[in-house]
Scaffold this active site. Structure first.
Site, mmCIF file in Angstrom:
data_model
loop_
_atom_site.group_PDB
_atom_site.id
_atom_site.type_symbol
_atom_site.label_atom_id
_atom_site.label_comp_id
_atom_site.label_asym_id
_atom_site.label_seq_id
_atom_site.Cartn_x
_atom_site.Cartn_y
_atom_site.Cartn_z
ATOM 1 N N GLU A 9 0.836 -1.197 0.000
ATOM 2 C CA GLU A 9 0.000 0.000 0.000
ATOM 3 C C GLU A 9 0.877 1.256 0.000
ATOM 4 O OE1 GLU A 9 -2.491 -0.754 3.435
ATOM 5 O OE2 GLU A 9 -2.945 -2.746 2.631
ATOM 6 N N HIS A 39 -1.258 1.625 15.638
ATOM 7 C CA HIS A 39 0.001 1.919 14.934
ATOM 8 C C HIS A 39 1.184 1.711 15.852
ATOM 9 C CE1 HIS A 39 -3.185 4.397 13.114
ATOM 10 N NE2 HIS A 39 -2.566 4.202 11.970
ATOM 11 N N GLU A 44 -4.476 -6.621 2.813
ATOM 12 C CA GLU A 44 -3.282 -7.324 3.308
ATOM 13 C C GLU A 44 -3.338 -8.804 2.943
ATOM 14 O OE1 GLU A 44 -5.132 -5.223 5.114
ATOM 15 O OE2 GLU A 44 -3.748 -3.522 5.217
#
Lengths: 409, 337
Positions: free
Chosen positions: B29, B129, B60
């Site tokens: 990506e 994250h 993914e």
């Protein structure tokens, strides 16, 4: 007063359960020859009727009719018939072997033999198929040794996969047959990746991915179609719609709303709906899609409409969830009988020759089984336990080496 | 030799393998024209061409599945998963396919893929994250898991990973991309400039997988770490005044068990440090291995310092992050107990 509509939850149910009269009125089946054949390089936008038709070549009298019919070499057809019969004989034998305790598990493709066999014979030797467990005919059509299939099913000392895999989850690279797994659907995207690699390398080979209609509900299906469309991958994506996923009818995978071929439209891919019990239709549709793939026109989604005559596996009893006489009501008939009828209509085959061939193939399977029996059935023979520790990585790491010693070898 | 930060070193590794092997390609990506959200693939598409480094759909599972198919064909795909937190949709592909393909096909097919993914916290990335999921990969037989701690190793380990014929999960501690972060978040940021390991050769070289580095020799306690925690551990050792031996594992599969046992046999004490949450973390495996192999050399119980067993909390980043103070406390406990 509350005038709002009371919501209701829809749970799809098949048309007949055990004890009820089977019907397939809900399966839309146009007449043989009725569905048009667009030019191979037609634009996808002009082919959006095809997923709602059905590519059919053989009519009720066994004649090849319509735009998808072509002049076919009778010898090619006889080889196809032979491979289908061989597949059926072999599977019946292995089903019995399971009942005799010679293996732990088996699955049949009865009624679906035309798909694997015809596609195996249509694609090139160096193309790669990413199979489901119900296309064993692919290997048989390419002459894979029956004895090695049985050795694999027995997990014996001669098992080509060294006792590591469940029966029938073969791998046969030299035969264009990718490693099978019991996780359905997870190789569908591999077919697209393999095809992308072929295009990346400016090669000429194409890939074929198989998935069952039930498994189209997995994300793998959506992912594979997305990548195939985005990168215009030279791949044929085949949905074998055999109406049943274990005990779950195709309506639970979305068949009430639309066809599986029509899934293609949302991705901008051509979608063909094909009579999967019609050997000639399978060949014609596969050739059409293969030509597109080989000329950089990208992927095609093909729904093969067929019927799972047998249970899901040796662990399944289909009479528990569908009428026991449902198979005989299946409107697209038996692929073996239909091709046989066609060859007889052409004057290229006879009942006598068929019986003779059947006897010959039965004997060939018996001979192969005797050979495998001599090595040993499951539990009587197995590869060296060393094999358990091999192939985890290209080179074993210390864990595997230590554990092998701990095990005592 | 050039000075590089970790991003530049990783970019240099990818550049070198693309130049060296036409069967290597990169996708993921935002990795194409844009060069990735952390700029690791910056300029590679312009230099090597559209088909060598291109954007992938936000998928993914699809990225890893197609990479496995490419690997089976004979390519060496290197894919980026934008954050390790996003790798889970591809978990089936990694566990059921990439890790098992060689074994189940008796070597007919294998998956020589490298899955790069920025990982770890310290950047105020919140739950999605910041995670460190290395232990779940270490548990999967058939996968290798590599975690560099500095620019030199990052380049050499990445090239070694790409050359592997087995699937490799390559986790890049994103807090180390721009500098050697030692856990003192309230101090001035340091960059890689002037750091010895930021001297990175151009071209191809490898750092072998499964070979730990002794970052600091010491006599009294062994501190096992990888990734960002190597720098946290080093700061903690220096501040504590304890003569600890710091080992950077560099890859957790394959694991350099000999380096671990040699060190603990020498010191008789062991502290294990990782950023991931503690329960079921890789520290549990390390602790068991040390206990099994070094029990009679151990003077004190093995200590683990790790993230708390909570999701990664945004506002409490520095309460969660196992910084130098917690490492010092563990080192002291193991010395005193």
């Amino acid at each position: 007063m509350d005038d709002r509509v009371e919501l209701s939850l829809h749970i799809p149910e098949p048309f007949a359960r055990p004890g009820e009269t089977p019907t397939f009125d809900h399966v839309d089946i146009p007449a043989a020859g009725a569905t048009r054949r667009p030019a191979v390089d037609a634009a996808e936008v002009d082919m959006r009727d095809l997923p709602y038709g059905m590519v059919r070549v053989l009519d009720a009298d066994g004649r090849a009719v319509g735009p998808w019919a072509s002049q076919m070499d009778p010898e090619f057809l006889r080889r196809g018939l032979r491979a289908m019969v061989q597949t059926r004989v072999f599977e019946d034998r292995m089903f019995r072997a399971h009942r005799q305790g010679k293996t732990s598990f088996f699955m049949k493709s009865t009624g679906e033999e035309a798909i694997g066999v015809a596609q195996s014979m249509t694609l090139a030797a160096d193309d790669m198929c990413f199979p489901t467990y119900r296309v064993q005919g692919w290997l048989i059509a390419r002459g894979y040794p029956i004895v090695d299939m049985i050795n694999q099913i027995y997990s014996n000392a001669s098992d080509p996969l060294k006792g590591r895999q469940l029966p029938i989850l073969y791998s046969a690279r030299e035969y264009g047959f990718y490693s099978l797994s019991g996780n359905v659907g997870s190789r569908f995207g591999h077919a697209v990746g393999w095809a992308m690699a072929s295009a990346y390398m400016k090669d000429h080979r194409i890939a074929l991915g198989y998935i069952g209609e039930g498994t189209t509900a997995e994300g793998d299906f959506h992912e594979a179609l997305t990548f195939a469309a985005v990168y215009r991958a030279p791949v044929i994506l085949a949905v074998t719609n055999n109406q049943w996923a274990i005990s779950t009818f195709s309506g639970i995978a979305g068949a009430e709303q639309t066809t599986f071929a029509a899934r293609a439209i949302g991705y901008g891919l051509p979608g063909l709906r094909v009579d999967g019990n019609d050997f000639l239709a399978v060949v014609a549709a596969t050739e059409w899609a293969a030509t597109r793939a080989r000329t950089n026109l990208g992927a095609t989604l093909i729904e093969f409409v067929t019927y799972r005559v047998s249970g899901h596996s040796t662990s399944d009893d289909p009479t528990k969830y569908r009428p026991s006489d449902e198979p005989v009501h299946w409107p697209l008939g038996d692929p073996v009988e239909r091709l046989k009828q066609h060859l007889i209509a052409l004057g290229e085959w006879s009942d006598e020759r068929h019986e003779q061939m059947q006897a010959e193939l039965t004997e060939a399977v018996r001979t192969a089984q005797r050979e495998a029996d001599a090595v040993g059935a499951l539990g009587q023979s197995k590869p060296s336990a060393r094999e358990m520790f091999e192939g985890v990585f290209k080179e074993p790491d210390w864990r595997v080496i230590e554990q092998r010693r701990e095990f005592g070898i | 030799m050039a000075q590089m930060n970790m991003i530049q070193a990783l970019n240099s590794a990818l550049d070198a393998v693309l130049a060296d092997d036409p069967k290597t390609l990169i996708f993921g990506e935002d990795v194409g024209y844009f060069g990735g959200v952390f700029r690791v693939t910056d300029g590679l598409q312009a230099k090597h061409g559209l088909t060598r480094c291109f954007d992938a759909p936000i998928s993914e599972g699809g990225i890893i599945a197609t990479a496995i198919g490419m690997g089976a064909y004979g390519l060496r795909p290197v894919v980026e998963i934008q954050f390790a937190d996003y790798i889970l949709p591809a978990f089936d592909q990694l566990v059921s396919e990439a890790a098992r393909l060689r074994y189940r096909s008796n070597g007919e097919f294998w998956a020589p893929i490298t899955v790069r993914s920025p990982y770890g916290g310290g950047i105020f990335g919140g739950q999605t994250h910041s995670q460190s999921p290395e232990a779940i990969f270490a548990h999967i037989t058939g996968l290798k898991t590599v975690i560099p701690s500095n620019p030199y190793d990052a380049k050499g380990l990445l090239i070694a990973s790409i050359l592997e014929d087995d699937p490799v999960i390559f986790l890049e501690p994103k807090r180390l991309y721009n500098g050697p972060f030692d856990g003192h978040h309230d101090r001035k940021l340091r960059t890689w400039a002037g750091h010895a390991s930021a001297e990175v050769p151009e071209g191809l070289y490898t750092v072998p997988l499964g070979k730990a580095a002794i970052v600091r020799e010491g006599a009294d306690v062994t501190l096992l770490a990888y990734g960002t925690m190597v720098h946290v551990g080093l700061a903690a050792i220096e501040e504590s005044g304890i003569d600890a031996e710091l080992i950077d594992l560099r890859s957790i599969v394959p694991l350099d068990i000999d380096a671990i046992t040699a060190s603990v046999t020498k010191t008789g004490r062991c502290v294990i440090l990782h950023e991931a949450s503690r329960f079921g973390g890789f520290g549990g495996e390390l602790s068991a291995l040390v206990q099994e192999r070094c029990f009679y050399c151990l003077k004190n119980p093995i200590e683990r310092v790790a993230g708390w067993d909570t999701p990664y909390p945004h506002a409490f980043e520095w309460d969660y992050f196992p910084g130098p103070a917690r490492v010092i406390a563990a080192l002291r406990r193991t010395m005193e107990a």
